[in-house]
Enzyme design. Structure first.
Site, mmCIF file in Angstrom:
data_model
loop_
_atom_site.group_PDB
_atom_site.id
_atom_site.type_symbol
_atom_site.label_atom_id
_atom_site.label_comp_id
_atom_site.label_asym_id
_atom_site.label_seq_id
_atom_site.Cartn_x
_atom_site.Cartn_y
_atom_site.Cartn_z
ATOM 1 N N SER A 182 35.722 30.178 -33.249
ATOM 2 C CA SER A 182 36.391 31.365 -32.706
ATOM 3 C C SER A 182 37.902 31.360 -32.875
ATOM 4 O O SER A 182 38.516 32.419 -32.862
ATOM 5 C CB SER A 182 36.027 31.528 -31.232
ATOM 6 O OG SER A 182 36.331 30.360 -30.521
ATOM 7 N N HIS A 210 30.283 34.496 -32.135
ATOM 8 C CA HIS A 210 31.165 35.363 -32.930
ATOM 9 C C HIS A 210 30.537 35.802 -34.251
ATOM 10 O O HIS A 210 31.203 36.435 -35.068
ATOM 11 C CB HIS A 210 32.498 34.652 -33.213
ATOM 12 C CG HIS A 210 33.423 34.637 -32.038
ATOM 13 N ND1 HIS A 210 34.279 35.674 -31.755
ATOM 14 C CD2 HIS A 210 33.597 33.731 -31.055
ATOM 15 C CE1 HIS A 210 34.966 35.389 -30.659
ATOM 16 N NE2 HIS A 210 34.565 34.215 -30.217
ATOM 17 N N LYS A 241 30.408 40.071 -26.738
ATOM 18 C CA LYS A 241 31.371 40.269 -27.822
ATOM 19 C C LYS A 241 31.000 41.524 -28.607
ATOM 20 O O LYS A 241 31.245 42.621 -28.152
ATOM 21 C CB LYS A 241 31.476 39.001 -28.641
ATOM 22 C CG LYS A 241 32.241 37.964 -27.808
ATOM 23 C CD LYS A 241 32.326 36.585 -28.340
ATOM 24 C CE LYS A 241 33.120 35.754 -27.333
ATOM 25 N NZ LYS A 241 32.713 34.367 -27.272
#
Ligand SMILES: *Cc1c(COP(=O)(O)O)cnc(C)c1O
Length: 393
Positions: A182, A210, A241
């Site tokens: 990340s 991610h 996310k």
């Protein structure tokens, strides 16, 4: 003056002196390309709202309808009375999305690691092989066990193999890695990792927080990106996310999900994901399965922004994803850079030790499908001006 909390004040003072104190900003409106902070409209360049779904009317509607039907709270942990029909619907949809037999939804990605890792390391004879830059929630998941730790060099499958060779006699061997790292935006070398794992009969566990909504067909994640279906044992995902809500999940074969339902402590001892979160996340997965338009927009935006930043002369590291680190070195420089950007209407927080190694402070720009080209140009102008002012470029 000494008090029983002197160690607390000393720590806080030290953080301020080193430019590592976190000043928390408060956002007065919804997530999106622009935020309102201290009454000021600023371009948002640092949230994980990759696809702009956090304020999507379709997700909001799904949450409202679910509240009308189920109320807001789950009332209990999943294993007592907290499992609702809508949790199972989300789990089915996520399994379909990931191409696994089943999935299990938890309250956050962080909790999913605390549920997902310890049951695979049940005895002190078990061993874990972990990338040195893995996320804090992986580290904490490992810390909850008595397993032997082998830490391999970042992204280095041959160092992993050396460690596996050394630890080959452990009866249980678990490899854990972030899919996308990340802070740098680079990918784990998953094809090599899987090969080494097969050679040493090790379990492969990938945290794809991610990668989802970003990599692979329709954002199905890193396993899909590398076409490794069936060769990665556990995929961890977050709903916070790209999916724009909150929550986490584990995707795996039925046998493992069955086991997690009996042994994952955040599943057994912390109440279930709330109704609106579950409903909104379900809608997000459906949207992604119907169309990859947002994923394509995200990548177009990322490509444009990175090319422009590079031609301005910034060091943007070696990211392979829309995560764009602007490498600045000392934490004080990163803090000053961020403060100056804010004056110009751009919100991008500095990141420094211990989140990244000492001397590698940066501003991490998170590109989103919610950004328009005009938004990106606005951000680029601010970066150029501050970069010149501080003699970075
Ligand atoms: C963000 C993140 C998490 C935590 O996810 P939450 O849903 O925010 O708790 C876990 N692992 C990685 C790699 C992450 O980047």
């Amino acid at each position: 003056m000494t008090s029983k909390f002197s160690f607390v004040s000393q720590t806080l003072e030290q953080l301020k002196k080193e430019g590592r104190y976190n000043y928390i900003k408060e956002n007065e409106g919804p997530q999106g390309a622009w935020l309102i902070i201290n009454g000021k409209k600023v371009l948002n360049m640092c949230s994980n709202n990759y696809l702009g779904l956090a304020n999507d009317p379709r997700l909001k509607q799904a949450a409202i309808e679910a509240i009308e039907k189920y109320g807001v709270g789950p009332g209990a942990v999943r294993s007592i009375a907290g499992t609702m029909k809508i949790h199972r619907e989300l789990e089915k949809k996520l399994a379909e999305f990931k191409g696994t037999e089943r999935s299990l939804v938890l309250q956050s990605g962080f909790n999913a690691n605390l549920a997902g890792i310890p049951p695979l390391l049940p005895t002190p004879e078990a061993a874990v092989f972990t990338d040195e830059l893995n996320h804090a929630s992986i580290i904490d998941g490992i810390r909850l066990t008595k397993a032997k730790r082998y830490i391999y060099k970042h992204g280095d499958a041959s160092d992993l193999e050396a460690k596996l060779k050394e630890g080959k006699d452990h009866p249980i061997k678990l490899i854990v890695t972030d899919g996308v790292f990340s802070m740098d935006g680079d990918l784990a070398p998953l094809p090599e990792i899987v090969e080494v794992a097969e050679k040493y009969d090790a379990i492969v566990y990938v945290d794809d927080a991610h990668g989802e909504g970003v990599l692979g067909d329709h954002g199905r994640g890193i396993v899909d990106h590398f076409k490794l279906h069936g060769r990665v044992d556990v995929e961890l995902g977050t709903l916070s996310k790209a999916f724009g809500v909150v929550g986490g999940y584990l995707a795996a074969e039925s046998l493992l999900i069955d086991y997690y339902e009996q042994s994952g402590r955040p599943y057994l001892f912390s109440s279930a994901l709330t109704v609106p979160d579950t409903a909104a996340a379900l809608r997000a997965v459906e949207i992604l399965m119907e169309s990859d338009e947002l994923v394509r927009k995200l990548w177009d935006n990322a490509k444009y922004f990175k090319e422009q930043m590079q031609s301005l002369g910034f060091d943007i590291g070696h990211s392979q994803t829309p995560i764009t680190p602007i490498m600045l070195g000392e934490s004080k420089v990163a803090q000053e850079f961020s403060a100056k950007l804010f004056e110009k209407g751009v919100f991008a927080t500095p990141i420094f030790y211990p989140t990244v190694p000492k001397g590698k402070a940066r501003i991490r720009v998170m590109i989103s499908a919610a950004h328009s080209k005009e938004d990106l140009d606005f951000g680029l102008r601010a970066f150029e001006e501050v970069g010149k002012e501080l003699k970075i470029i």
